[in-house]
Structures are given as structure tokens and as C-alpha cells.
Design an enzyme around this catalytic site. Structure first.
Site, PDB file in Angstrom:
ATOM      1  N   SER A  92       0.967   4.493  -3.591  1.00  0.00           N
ATOM      2  CA  SER A  92       0.922   4.541  -2.115  1.00  0.00           C
ATOM      3  C   SER A  92       0.000   5.676  -1.655  1.00  0.00           C
ATOM      4  O   SER A  92      -0.398   6.538  -2.458  1.00  0.00           O
ATOM      5  CB  SER A  92       2.328   4.763  -1.566  1.00  0.00           C
ATOM      6  OG  SER A  92       2.765   6.071  -1.911  1.00  0.00           O
ATOM      7  N   HIS A 121       7.896  -7.445  -0.685  1.00  0.00           N
ATOM      8  CA  HIS A 121       8.118  -5.991  -0.681  1.00  0.00           C
ATOM      9  C   HIS A 121       9.607  -5.737  -0.450  1.00  0.00           C
ATOM     10  O   HIS A 121      10.352  -6.630  -0.061  1.00  0.00           O
ATOM     11  CB  HIS A 121       7.329  -5.337   0.454  1.00  0.00           C
ATOM     12  CG  HIS A 121       5.877  -5.161   0.132  1.00  0.00           C
ATOM     13  ND1 HIS A 121       5.311  -3.932  -0.082  1.00  0.00           N
ATOM     14  CD2 HIS A 121       4.888  -6.066  -0.038  1.00  0.00           C
ATOM     15  CE1 HIS A 121       4.034  -4.093  -0.357  1.00  0.00           C
ATOM     16  NE2 HIS A 121       3.739  -5.373  -0.336  1.00  0.00           N
ATOM     17  N   ASP A 165      -0.885   0.625  -2.622  1.00  0.00           N
ATOM     18  CA  ASP A 165       0.257   0.022  -1.921  1.00  0.00           C
ATOM     19  C   ASP A 165       0.254   0.493  -0.460  1.00  0.00           C
ATOM     20  O   ASP A 165       0.145   1.697  -0.191  1.00  0.00           O
ATOM     21  CB  ASP A 165       1.531   0.491  -2.649  1.00  0.00           C
ATOM     22  CG  ASP A 165       2.782  -0.224  -2.196  1.00  0.00           C
ATOM     23  OD1 ASP A 165       2.689  -1.359  -1.712  1.00  0.00           O
ATOM     24  OD2 ASP A 165       3.878   0.375  -2.362  1.00  0.00           O
TER      25      ASP A 165
END
Ligand code: PH4
Ligand code: ZN
Length: 308
Positions: free
Chosen positions: A50, A210, A82
Site C-alpha cells: 500500500s 478486497h 494496493d
């Protein structure tokens, strides 16, 4: 082996009727745990990173570590950004070795989401980097939410069809009632499978789920036994995940279950051996706990034995 793209890993998954896990990594131990789980299960894996992970560990460290891992293992791995929101970060991932990026424009209006997604597709495809986008918002379906409120955040199948066609993304994350974190449902577990079916009928590219952690009872109990406070934590049951895969989900994002496994093991060491101060003896069990969890997910997703 060289890093693969998500397009490569997910098209095989879609054809084979299984899903590839995207496991979030923030440090060396988590990466090693995912890779050794992949080796034990002969399973592909997506290393998800991320923007927060990049801020924490540094882009150069992350890319170098993942490249070394990939060079040393027969496990097919991809390196995936991400929830990319910042175009500068997305660009630097594309230019510095990521093989897949997600552009998360889910907070934007439909047309704006399409426009920013197209921009990323144009930038990434030139370098052979895959793109995932998101349509709809990750939020649990609660009893008190009206049909119109629910329609406002869950993915509209017709919009998904148009979005996938016009943006030419490689994968699409959809909202059917999952959410990030350890508190996904206050009451009953509810995912909108009819919606998933309809999206899968209209959209040809791999679909992504997700917020798919299960918050397994044993993992939760271990963490709580050694002092974690997680009242009301609840995730997605295994049979619900299997149903989602059978209806067309080909990529599944898992972070919370890795975090819970890691802290449970670390808390156990710190509680039982207060004299311990060697980080390797503290983080090592955390790494082993994540490995076990990732192996369990690979079996659940049907990706075990699929590494070629
Ligand atoms: N993710 C993980 C997002 C992690 O900023 P950050 O590093 O905290 O972001 O994309 C998931 O979908 C994880 O779902 P989960 O919480 O159910 O594991
Ligand atoms: Zn996510």
C-alpha cells in the site's frame, strides 16, 4: 524467477476457477512468510504494497526485497501497488519495478473515476504493468441500510460493464458488502452474491474482492489470550469466500489476518518470555504465524499446487 504481472497470474486463475491471494507486506518478515508459504503450497502469490507500506519501508527497499525474493524462489510472484490514489506514487511504482498497480478512484464520481483510471492504464500499459481499478465502496451491508443507500455504495453491474470496457483495466475490484479491517459485520454476515453473479456475467476481466479476511477464531483467541483487545471482531467465513470464488472472484486481498497472526505470536513471546530481547526470537514466531495463515488461505482459495 522474474516477477509476473497480475494479468498473467489472474488470467490463469480465472480460467482455472481459483483465486490468487494478494497478501500485504510491510517488512522483511512478512515478505519471507508469504514466499515460504507459496513454496510450501506450490502456489502463486501477489505481494501487495500500500502507499502506507511505501511510506513506512521505502520504495527502494520494497522493490529490492521483492526482486531478491522472486529471483530466489520458484513461486510465481507479482509486485502490486494496493489502493494507489496518488498519481506520483503510482508513476514511481510503474517506473521502478512494480508489475501491477491499483488505481483506487472509488471515492470519486463515476466519470472522474473512469478518467483517472484511463490515465493510469495509459501510463502503465506502455511498460507492461497491469492495472486494477475499483468501482463501488467497501462498506458492510447493515440491516438498517435502505435499498437506495445500499445501491449507492455497492457496485452497479451495468456501470461495471461500461467501466471495464472503456478503461481497459486488467482487473476490477467490486463492492458486494466486504470492508477492510477486523470488524466487518455487527450482526449476520451478508454479501450480495446476486450482484456478484450479474457483474461476472457482464464483465470479462478477473474480479477482485478486497476486505476478505476471515478473522479466524483460533488466531483471534491466541491474540486475545495474550492481551489483545478486539471485542466484536468478525470476518468473512471460509464458505462465503469459496462461494465468491465459484461466482468469479479471481483475486482476494488479505491483510488483517496477517496482522492478527503476527501480533498473536509476538504477544505470546513477550508474555511468556519477558526476559527475551533478541528481535529475531520475537519477530521469528510472528513470521512463522503469518506463513501458517497464508498457507491456509492458499488452500482455501484453490491456488495450492497451481505454481507452474
Ligand atoms: N487491503 C489492505 C489495505 C491495507 O494502508 P494500509 O497498508 O493499512 O492498507 O487492500 C485489503 O483489502 C485487506 O482486507 P482485510 O482488512 O479484510 O484483510
Ligand atoms: Zn483493499
Amino acid at each position: 524467477m522474474a516477477l509476473r504481472t497480475n494479468q498473467e497470474l489472474l488470467s490463469l486463475a480465472k480460467r482455472g476457477g481459483y483465486a490468487v491471494g494478494a497478501f500485504n507486506m510491510n517488512n522483511l518478515e512478512i515478505l519471507q512468510a508469504i514466499v515460504s508459504a507459496g513454496e510450501a503450497e506450490k502456489s502463486p502469490a501477489i505481494i501487495a504494497v500500500s502507499e502506507g507500506a511505501i511510506q513506512y519501508a521505502g520504495l527502494a527497499y520494497i522493490v529490492s526485497m521483492v526482486r531478491i525474493a522472486s529471483d530466489q524462489t520458484p513461486v510465481p510472484l507479482s509486485l502490486h501497488l494496493d489502493h494507489g490514489k496518488d498519481l506520483d506514487i503510482i508513476r514511481s511504482c510503474v517506473e521502478n519495478g512494480f508489475t501491477s498497480v491499483m488505481i483506487d478512484g472509488s471515492h470519486l464520481e463515476f466519470q472522474e473515476n473512469m478518467a483517472i483510471t484511463k490515465k493510469v492504464v495509459e501510463m502503465a500499459k506502455k511498460r507492461g504493468v497491469s492495472v486494477e481499478a475499483e468501482l463501488g465502496r467497501l462498506k458492510g451491508i447493515e440491516d438498517k441500510v435502505s435499498v437506495s443507500e445500499r445501491e449507492a455504495f455497492l457496485t452497479d453491474p451495468q456501470a461495471a460493464e461500461e467501466f471495464a470496457k472503456k478503461t481497459e483495466v486488467d482487473a476490477l475490484a467490486i463492492a458486494i458488502g466486504t470492508s477492510h479491517g477486523a470488524y466487518k459485520f455487527k450482526g449476520e454476515v451478508k454479501l450480495d452474491f446476486e450482484r456478484l453473479k450479474e457483474i461476472a456475467r457482464r464483465v470479462d476481466i478477473p474480479l477482485v474482492l478486497h476486505g476478505a479476511s476471515g478473522v479466524p477464531q483460533a488466531v483471534l483467541e491466541r491474540a486475545e489470550r495474550f492481551g489483545a483487545k478486539l471485542p466484536g471482531a468478525k470476518g468473512i467465513p471460509d464458505d462465503t469466500i469459496q462461494m465468491a470464488i465459484s461466482l468469479g472472484i479471481a483475486k482476494i486481498n488479505i491483510d488483517t489476518d496477517l496482522r492478527l497472526s503476527f501480533i498473536g505470536a509476538i504477544r505470546e513471546v513477550l508474555t511468556n518470555k519477558p526476559e527475551e530481547f533478541d528481535p529475531r526470537k520475537i519477530l521469528g514466531p510472528g513470521r512463522e504465524a503469518i506463513k501458517q495463515t497464508v498457507q491456509t488461505k492458499m488452500r482455501l482459495f484453490g491456488s495450492s499446487g497451481k505454481a507452474i
